[in-house]
Design a protein around this motif. Structure first.
Motif, PDB file in Angstrom:
ATOM      1  N   LEU A  37       0.834  -1.195   0.000  1.00  0.00           N
ATOM      2  CA  LEU A  37       0.000   0.000   0.000  1.00  0.00           C
ATOM      3  C   LEU A  37       0.875   1.254   0.000  1.00  0.00           C
ATOM      4  O   LEU A  37       0.618   2.200  -0.749  1.00  0.00           O
ATOM      5  CB  LEU A  37      -0.931  -0.010   1.220  1.00  0.00           C
ATOM      6  CG  LEU A  37      -1.870   1.170   1.375  1.00  0.00           C
ATOM      7  CD1 LEU A  37      -2.817   1.265   0.192  1.00  0.00           C
ATOM      8  CD2 LEU A  37      -2.645   1.032   2.681  1.00  0.00           C
ATOM      9  N   ALA A  38       1.912   1.256   0.811  1.00  0.00           N
ATOM     10  CA  ALA A  38       2.823   2.409   0.860  1.00  0.00           C
ATOM     11  C   ALA A  38       3.522   2.607  -0.486  1.00  0.00           C
ATOM     12  O   ALA A  38       3.698   3.750  -0.947  1.00  0.00           O
ATOM     13  CB  ALA A  38       3.851   2.215   1.972  1.00  0.00           C
ATOM     14  N   LEU A  39       3.909   1.528  -1.128  1.00  0.00           N
ATOM     15  CA  LEU A  39       4.546   1.633  -2.447  1.00  0.00           C
ATOM     16  C   LEU A  39       3.576   2.204  -3.482  1.00  0.00           C
ATOM     17  O   LEU A  39       3.964   3.034  -4.309  1.00  0.00           O
ATOM     18  CB  LEU A  39       5.069   0.272  -2.893  1.00  0.00           C
ATOM     19  CG  LEU A  39       6.248  -0.284  -2.100  1.00  0.00           C
ATOM     20  CD1 LEU A  39       6.538  -1.729  -2.504  1.00  0.00           C
ATOM     21  CD2 LEU A  39       7.477   0.595  -2.281  1.00  0.00           C
ATOM     22  N   ALA A  40       2.326   1.753  -3.434  1.00  0.00           N
ATOM     23  CA  ALA A  40       1.321   2.258  -4.378  1.00  0.00           C
ATOM     24  C   ALA A  40       1.065   3.746  -4.140  1.00  0.00           C
ATOM     25  O   ALA A  40       0.929   4.525  -5.082  1.00  0.00           O
ATOM     26  CB  ALA A  40       0.024   1.456  -4.239  1.00  0.00           C
ATOM     27  N   ARG A  41       1.011   4.149  -2.883  1.00  0.00           N
ATOM     28  CA  ARG A  41       0.807   5.561  -2.559  1.00  0.00           C
ATOM     29  C   ARG A  41       2.004   6.394  -3.041  1.00  0.00           C
ATOM     30  O   ARG A  41       1.839   7.491  -3.573  1.00  0.00           O
ATOM     31  CB  ARG A  41       0.592   5.723  -1.054  1.00  0.00           C
ATOM     32  CG  ARG A  41       0.211   7.128  -0.654  1.00  0.00           C
ATOM     33  CD  ARG A  41      -0.128   7.264   0.811  1.00  0.00           C
ATOM     34  NE  ARG A  41       0.810   6.586   1.673  1.00  0.00           N
ATOM     35  CZ  ARG A  41       0.493   5.600   2.510  1.00  0.00           C
ATOM     36  NH1 ARG A  41      -0.734   5.161   2.593  1.00  0.00           N
ATOM     37  NH2 ARG A  41       1.412   5.046   3.278  1.00  0.00           N
ATOM     38  N   ALA A  42       3.213   5.876  -2.873  1.00  0.00           N
ATOM     39  CA  ALA A  42       4.408   6.583  -3.342  1.00  0.00           C
ATOM     40  C   ALA A  42       4.382   6.738  -4.862  1.00  0.00           C
ATOM     41  O   ALA A  42       4.816   7.768  -5.397  1.00  0.00           O
ATOM     42  CB  ALA A  42       5.666   5.838  -2.898  1.00  0.00           C
ATOM     43  N   ASP A  43       3.866   5.728  -5.554  1.00  0.00           N
ATOM     44  CA  ASP A  43       3.759   5.804  -7.011  1.00  0.00           C
ATOM     45  C   ASP A  43       2.797   6.916  -7.425  1.00  0.00           C
ATOM     46  O   ASP A  43       3.075   7.681  -8.353  1.00  0.00           O
ATOM     47  CB  ASP A  43       3.316   4.452  -7.576  1.00  0.00           C
ATOM     48  CG  ASP A  43       3.458   4.374  -9.081  1.00  0.00           C
ATOM     49  OD1 ASP A  43       4.413   4.968  -9.631  1.00  0.00           O
ATOM     50  OD2 ASP A  43       2.616   3.703  -9.714  1.00  0.00           O
ATOM     51  N   TRP A  98      -3.509   1.461  -6.330  1.00  0.00           N
ATOM     52  CA  TRP A  98      -3.601   1.817  -4.916  1.00  0.00           C
ATOM     53  C   TRP A  98      -4.874   1.226  -4.306  1.00  0.00           C
ATOM     54  O   TRP A  98      -4.838   0.696  -3.197  1.00  0.00           O
ATOM     55  CB  TRP A  98      -3.580   3.342  -4.747  1.00  0.00           C
ATOM     56  CG  TRP A  98      -3.715   3.764  -3.316  1.00  0.00           C
ATOM     57  CD1 TRP A  98      -2.717   3.900  -2.412  1.00  0.00           C
ATOM     58  CD2 TRP A  98      -4.927   4.086  -2.633  1.00  0.00           C
ATOM     59  NE1 TRP A  98      -3.231   4.289  -1.198  1.00  0.00           N
ATOM     60  CE2 TRP A  98      -4.593   4.405  -1.306  1.00  0.00           C
ATOM     61  CE3 TRP A  98      -6.265   4.127  -3.016  1.00  0.00           C
ATOM     62  CZ2 TRP A  98      -5.535   4.770  -0.360  1.00  0.00           C
ATOM     63  CZ3 TRP A  98      -7.211   4.488  -2.062  1.00  0.00           C
ATOM     64  CH2 TRP A  98      -6.847   4.802  -0.762  1.00  0.00           C
ATOM     65  N   ARG A  99      -5.996   1.306  -5.033  1.00  0.00           N
ATOM     66  CA  ARG A  99      -7.255   0.719  -4.531  1.00  0.00           C
ATOM     67  C   ARG A  99      -7.101  -0.775  -4.321  1.00  0.00           C
ATOM     68  O   ARG A  99      -7.583  -1.325  -3.323  1.00  0.00           O
ATOM     69  CB  ARG A  99      -8.405   1.011  -5.497  1.00  0.00           C
ATOM     70  CG  ARG A  99      -8.993   2.378  -5.358  1.00  0.00           C
ATOM     71  CD  ARG A  99     -10.306   2.524  -6.129  1.00  0.00           C
ATOM     72  NE  ARG A  99     -10.218   2.142  -7.525  1.00  0.00           N
ATOM     73  CZ  ARG A  99      -9.840   2.939  -8.509  1.00  0.00           C
ATOM     74  NH1 ARG A  99      -9.501   4.181  -8.265  1.00  0.00           N
ATOM     75  NH2 ARG A  99      -9.804   2.510  -9.746  1.00  0.00           N
ATOM     76  N   ASN A 144      -7.442  -2.565  -0.743  1.00  0.00           N
ATOM     77  CA  ASN A 144      -8.358  -3.681  -0.505  1.00  0.00           C
ATOM     78  C   ASN A 144      -7.621  -4.904   0.040  1.00  0.00           C
ATOM     79  O   ASN A 144      -8.126  -5.592   0.929  1.00  0.00           O
ATOM     80  CB  ASN A 144      -9.120  -4.043  -1.779  1.00  0.00           C
ATOM     81  CG  ASN A 144     -10.144  -2.995  -2.147  1.00  0.00           C
ATOM     82  OD1 ASN A 144     -10.586  -2.214  -1.317  1.00  0.00           O
ATOM     83  ND2 ASN A 144     -10.508  -2.947  -3.410  1.00  0.00           N
ATOM     84  N   ALA A 145      -6.425  -5.164  -0.467  1.00  0.00           N
ATOM     85  CA  ALA A 145      -5.631  -6.295   0.035  1.00  0.00           C
ATOM     86  C   ALA A 145      -5.238  -6.064   1.491  1.00  0.00           C
ATOM     87  O   ALA A 145      -5.317  -6.976   2.326  1.00  0.00           O
ATOM     88  CB  ALA A 145      -4.392  -6.501  -0.828  1.00  0.00           C
ATOM     89  N   PHE A 146      -4.820  -4.843   1.821  1.00  0.00           N
ATOM     90  CA  PHE A 146      -4.442  -4.537   3.201  1.00  0.00           C
ATOM     91  C   PHE A 146      -5.644  -4.663   4.135  1.00  0.00           C
ATOM     92  O   PHE A 146      -5.565  -5.315   5.181  1.00  0.00           O
ATOM     93  CB  PHE A 146      -3.844  -3.134   3.304  1.00  0.00           C
ATOM     94  CG  PHE A 146      -3.632  -2.699   4.727  1.00  0.00           C
ATOM     95  CD1 PHE A 146      -2.648  -3.290   5.504  1.00  0.00           C
ATOM     96  CD2 PHE A 146      -4.434  -1.723   5.286  1.00  0.00           C
ATOM     97  CE1 PHE A 146      -2.462  -2.916   6.821  1.00  0.00           C
ATOM     98  CE2 PHE A 146      -4.245  -1.335   6.598  1.00  0.00           C
ATOM     99  CZ  PHE A 146      -3.268  -1.933   7.370  1.00  0.00           C
TER     100      PHE A 146
END
Length: 151
Positions: A84-90, A112-113, A117-119
């Protein structure tokens, strides 16, 4: 008919702008919160702080059962949180790019969604398992501790 199509296009633009602004403000607020928390406790993980906060309202046996259940599942949601943090950084990288690419930003938000959802799914499973191991009074105490949000 042209007016309705234009109105819909304007509404979509405002919706996307609103979502992007909310992501930015959430990241800003989260960064401030984490910075202050890091100053308070440099050796404690986010997981440990959340568990400590929740279990501080439980009796000793419920607190131990709750901690144990969450600790067993931590590796599953820790990886999901990292993703999730990696997706947010992207998303942040794309938003700050000199040549903004709306299609790439939409794709990053889609990823990111999926990461969110996975988290939520992995942590939600661990939370349900932990709640199943404590008393009804303990479950009530945790529910009462959770922030109340108006929907």
């Amino acid at each position: 008919m042209k007016f309705v199509g234009r109105k819909l296009e304007v509404s979509r633009t405002f919706l996307v702008a609103s979502i992007l602004l909310n992501i930015f403000l959430a990241a800003l607020a989260g960064g401030q919160y984490l910075r202050h928390r890091a100053e308070e406790s440099r050796h404690e993980s986010v997981f440990e702080r959340v568990v400590e906060d929740l279990t501080s309202h439980l009796d000793n046996s419920d607190a131990e059962a709750f901690r144990s259940a969450l600790k067993q599942e931590e590796p599953h949601y820790a990886k999901a949180h990292e993703n999730l943090a990696l997706a947010r950084a992207d998303i942040n990288r794309l938003l700050l790019a000199p040549n903004f690419d709306p299609a790439a930003a939409r794709e990053a938000m889609r990823r990111w969604r999926l990461a969110w959802n996975a988290f939520v799914g992995s942590f939600g499973d661990a939370l349900v398992d932990a709640m199943a191991r404590i008393s009804p009074a303990g479950r009530r105490a945790i529910v009462e501790t959770m922030p109340k949000h108006k929907t």
